[in-house]
Design a protein around this motif. Structure first.
Motif, PDB file in Angstrom:
ATOM      1  N   LEU A  50       0.826  -1.207   0.000  1.00 12.37           N
ATOM      2  CA  LEU A  50       0.000   0.000   0.000  1.00 12.37           C
ATOM      3  C   LEU A  50       0.863   1.261   0.000  1.00 12.37           C
ATOM      4  CD1 LEU A  50      -2.838  -1.047   2.485  1.00 12.37           C
ATOM      5  CD2 LEU A  50      -2.964  -0.894  -0.004  1.00 12.37           C
ATOM      6  N   LEU A  51       1.926   1.243   0.806  1.00 15.17           N
ATOM      7  CA  LEU A  51       2.816   2.392   0.859  1.00 15.17           C
ATOM      8  C   LEU A  51       3.464   2.656  -0.499  1.00 15.17           C
ATOM      9  CD1 LEU A  51       4.498   1.695   4.314  1.00 15.17           C
ATOM     10  CD2 LEU A  51       2.967   3.600   3.792  1.00 15.17           C
ATOM     11  N   ALA A  52       3.785   1.588  -1.223  1.00 20.89           N
ATOM     12  CA  ALA A  52       4.396   1.729  -2.543  1.00 20.89           C
ATOM     13  C   ALA A  52       3.454   2.396  -3.541  1.00 20.89           C
ATOM     14  CB  ALA A  52       4.825   0.364  -3.065  1.00 20.89           C
ATOM     15  N   LYS A  53       2.158   2.345  -3.259  1.00 19.57           N
ATOM     16  CA  LYS A  53       1.160   2.981  -4.127  1.00 19.57           C
ATOM     17  C   LYS A  53       0.827   4.392  -3.662  1.00 19.57           C
ATOM     18  CE  LYS A  53      -0.955  -1.518  -5.134  1.00 19.57           C
ATOM     19  NZ  LYS A  53      -2.145  -2.379  -4.920  1.00 19.57           N
ATOM     20  N   GLY A  54       1.558   4.867  -2.664  1.00 17.93           N
ATOM     21  CA  GLY A  54       1.308   6.205  -2.155  1.00 17.93           C
ATOM     22  C   GLY A  54       0.168   6.284  -1.170  1.00 17.93           C
ATOM     23  N   LEU A  55      -0.257   5.144  -0.643  1.00 22.48           N
ATOM     24  CA  LEU A  55      -1.346   5.092   0.332  1.00 22.48           C
ATOM     25  C   LEU A  55      -0.767   5.019   1.738  1.00 22.48           C
ATOM     26  CD1 LEU A  55      -3.628   2.623  -1.637  1.00 22.48           C
ATOM     27  CD2 LEU A  55      -3.756   5.120  -1.590  1.00 22.48           C
ATOM     28  N   LYS A  56      -1.633   5.147   2.734  1.00 19.96           N
ATOM     29  CA  LYS A  56      -1.182   5.222   4.131  1.00 19.96           C
ATOM     30  C   LYS A  56      -1.482   3.917   4.857  1.00 19.96           C
ATOM     31  CE  LYS A  56      -3.674   8.920   4.227  1.00 19.96           C
ATOM     32  NZ  LYS A  56      -4.441  10.135   4.635  1.00 19.96           N
ATOM     33  N   ALA A  57      -0.442   3.312   5.434  1.00 16.43           N
ATOM     34  CA  ALA A  57      -0.625   2.030   6.100  1.00 16.43           C
ATOM     35  C   ALA A  57       0.456   1.789   7.142  1.00 16.43           C
ATOM     36  CB  ALA A  57      -0.611   0.895   5.077  1.00 16.43           C
TER      37      ALA A  57
END
Length: 251
Positions: A50-57
């Motif tokens: 998720l972080l690699a997609k620019g999302l927050k996790a």
């Protein structure tokens, strides 16, 4: 605007299956998701994706049957965010056996994860949900809490208890701005059901009882969880939504 923009969301049992799909949907809708699972490495992988997609996790290894694990999880969230806006109480296991052959150890393990774990998360997350002011607690029950099936009596007992717990907590938590609802999935294609759904006679019989004539996906359940997590269900509490392709309608 994304439906969970800037929300803090905890999903238990979210390294795979329904929990992972829910974490992915929530993150895409703007939430910072806490991925917790007894499989710590799986939780880390899911969060990194998720972080690699620019999302927050964030990820934590948590066994919901262990009180110390749950306490550590809540402390970490409190230190970083001071609140929880959404909790999806998803972690669960199954032990398929004829009830008369079930051992005490099997029953204790099933109860500790499926019921005690749900209770522990719902209780220990309360202060953080209260701090949100508009908290949403979503418990994963099951259609098996409402119907009987061979080898699933004990599993169904734990899920039926979750349905009752949801109604009670909806009343108790309402004065604090916390909504409590449940999802009751039918037969969903996950690693937990893969072995039995491969049995052609069994799967065909189940499909005959399912008006939509297909098994559910993890994303089907995740989208229903999103509804309960978002303000779209702001006037709904104490409800249980069947995500089962209509199977309950045939009872």
């Amino acid at each position: 605007m994304p439906r969970l923009q800037d929300k803090i969301a905890l999903i238990t049992g979210s390294a795979a299956g329904i929990g992972l799909a829910t974490a992915q949907v929530f993150a895409a809708e703007g939430a910072h998701v806490y991925i917790s699972d007894v499989d710590g490495e799986g939780a880390d992988r899911a969060a990194k994706d998720l972080l690699a997609k620019g999302l927050k996790a964030s990820a934590m290894a948590v066994d919901v049957s262990r009180g110390q694990d749950v306490s550590a999880l809540m402390r970490a969230i409190e230190q970083q965010h001071k609140r929880l806006d959404v909790v999806v109480n998803n972690a669960g296991i199954n032990v398929r056996t004829e009830f008369r052959n079930m051992t005490d150890a099997d029953w204790v393990r099933l109860r500790e994860v499926n019921l005690d774990g749900i209770v522990r998360i719902a209780r220990d997350a309360f202060p953080l949900l209260k701090a949100s002011g508009r908290g949403s607690l979503v418990n994963l029950a099951s259609i098996m809490g409402h119907r009987g099936m061979r080898t699933l009596a004990a599993y169904g007992a734990t899920k039926g208890a979750i349905s009752a717990l949801t109604r009670g907590l909806a009343v108790e938590y309402a004065p604090f701005g916390i909504r409590v609802n449940a999802l009751a999935p039918g037969f969903i294609e996950t690693a937990l059901t893969e072995r039995v759904l491969k049995i052609e006679a069994f799967s065909n019989a189940l499909l005959e009882q399912t008006p939509l004539r297909r098994f559910g996906t993890s994303e089907d359940v995740a989208r229903a969880a999103l509804f309960f997590a978002s303000d779209e269900s702001a006037f709904i509490t104490g409800a249980e939504l069947a995500v089962d392709g209509g199977m309950q309608a045939t009872l």
